[in-house]
Design an enzyme around this catalytic site. Structure first.
Site, PDB file in Angstrom:
ATOM      1  CB  SER A   7      -0.876   0.023   1.258  1.00  0.00           C
ATOM      2  OG  SER A   7      -1.533   1.274   1.360  1.00  0.00           O
TER       3      SER A   7
ATOM      4  CE1 TYR B   3      -4.017  -2.203   5.134  1.00  0.00           C
ATOM      5  CE2 TYR B   3      -3.267   0.024   4.639  1.00  0.00           C
ATOM      6  CZ  TYR B   3      -3.796  -1.183   4.223  1.00  0.00           C
ATOM      7  OH  TYR B   3      -4.104  -1.389   2.896  1.00  0.00           O
TER       8      TYR B   3
ATOM      9  CE  LYS C 216      -1.863  -4.065   2.846  1.00  0.00           C
ATOM     10  NZ  LYS C 216      -2.097  -5.355   2.164  1.00  0.00           N
TER      11      LYS C 216
END
Ligand code: NAD
Length: 249
Positions: free
Chosen positions: A140, A155, A159
């Protein structure tokens, strides 16, 4: 047909609005037989049927090593080979650093990072025997810019971990003809952002993106087909940004 006679396995591929489903559909249009792998509640068999009768849907949880191994064994039994793996399954949570519990950390990292390791481990013996394969890991832009849009710091960490894991695996398996690459999508209008960003906020974000819009699932699917096909035969260990210019670096 860029993927004629290839077998492609896409994790988290059952959500009709998701990046995985768009990728599976485009790969099927390019001649691949696709395997849609997802949690039971996402109904992967129905998703595969929607793509066409030649395709397979499998229930599996990427955080569970035995489940990953069993899914890959089922693919090899039914279709005989695996040429492409897309590590797409992922979940997010919009919280700040001080709100992240241990359970949140485990949940978010387990799907994106542990799941990428387990699924890649599961397909590598078959790819090694074929001396060929393409593994695509969905990271991401959040890993590169330190979040700030939707997912929490855990998160971003998951990633960013995917980028390091993929690059190290790419180095290890390049001599055996297996290419491993990452895609870093920007903000794409899928179910993962549903209810988390209102229209005003989306419009504000779109204004900051050089291409002037949020991404579409098809934008990421096209990048996956490129990395899966021989068009990218000299690419391994790369990070392909699909973000409308949100992060030009
Ligand atoms: P999505 O929620 O539509 O898709 C995620 C899929 O993963 C779902 O089908 C879900 O059932 C599946 N999944 C969740 N846990 C799983 C598990 N343990 N085992 C197997 N499958 C599991 O969201 P999406 O936007 O299509 O996201 C796809 C990937 O792209 C994710 O990794 C996400 O982090 C990443 N991503 C999305 C965006 C975006 O803006 N949409 C941006 C950057 C990266």
């Amino acid at each position: 047909m860029l993927l004629k006679d290839k077998v492609a396995l896409i994790t988290g591929g059952a959500g009709i609005n998701g990046l995985g489903y768009a990728t599976a559909s485009l790969m099927a249009q390019q001649g691949a037989r696709v395997v849609v792998l997802d949690l039971e509640r996402a109904a992967p068999a129905e998703a595969a049927q929607r793509i066409g009768t030649d395709h397979l849907g499998l229930v599996a949880d990427v955080t569970d090593k035995r489940s990953c191994d069993a899914a890959v064994a089922a693919v090899l039994e039914r279709l005989g080979r695996i040429d492409i793996l897309v590590n797409n399954a992922g979940i997010t949570q919009p919280v700040k650093t001080l709100e992240i519990s241990g359970a949140d950390y485990d949940r978010i990292l387990d799907v994106s990072l542990r799941g990428t390791l387990y699924m890649t481990q599961a397909v590598l013996p078959a790819m090694r025997a074929q001396q060929a394969g393409s593994v695509i890991c969905i990271s991401s832009v959040s890993a590169q810019r330190g979040g700030g849009i939707l997912g929490g710091p855990h998160y971003s960490a998951a990633k960013a971990g995917v980028l390091g894991l993929a690059r190290a695996m790419a180095r290890e398996f390049a001599p055996e003809g297996i290419r491993i690459n990452c895609i870093t999508p920007g903000l794409i209008g899928t179910d993962i952002i549903k209810g988390k960003l209102d229209e005003t906020r989306k419009a504000e974000i779109a204004e900051t993106i050089p291409l002037g819009r949020l991404g579409r699932a098809a934008d990421v699917a096209g990048a996956c087909v490129f990395l899966a096909s021989d068009l990218s035969s000299y690419c391994t260990g790369i990070t392909l940004d699909v973000n409308g210019g949100m992060l030009i670096h």
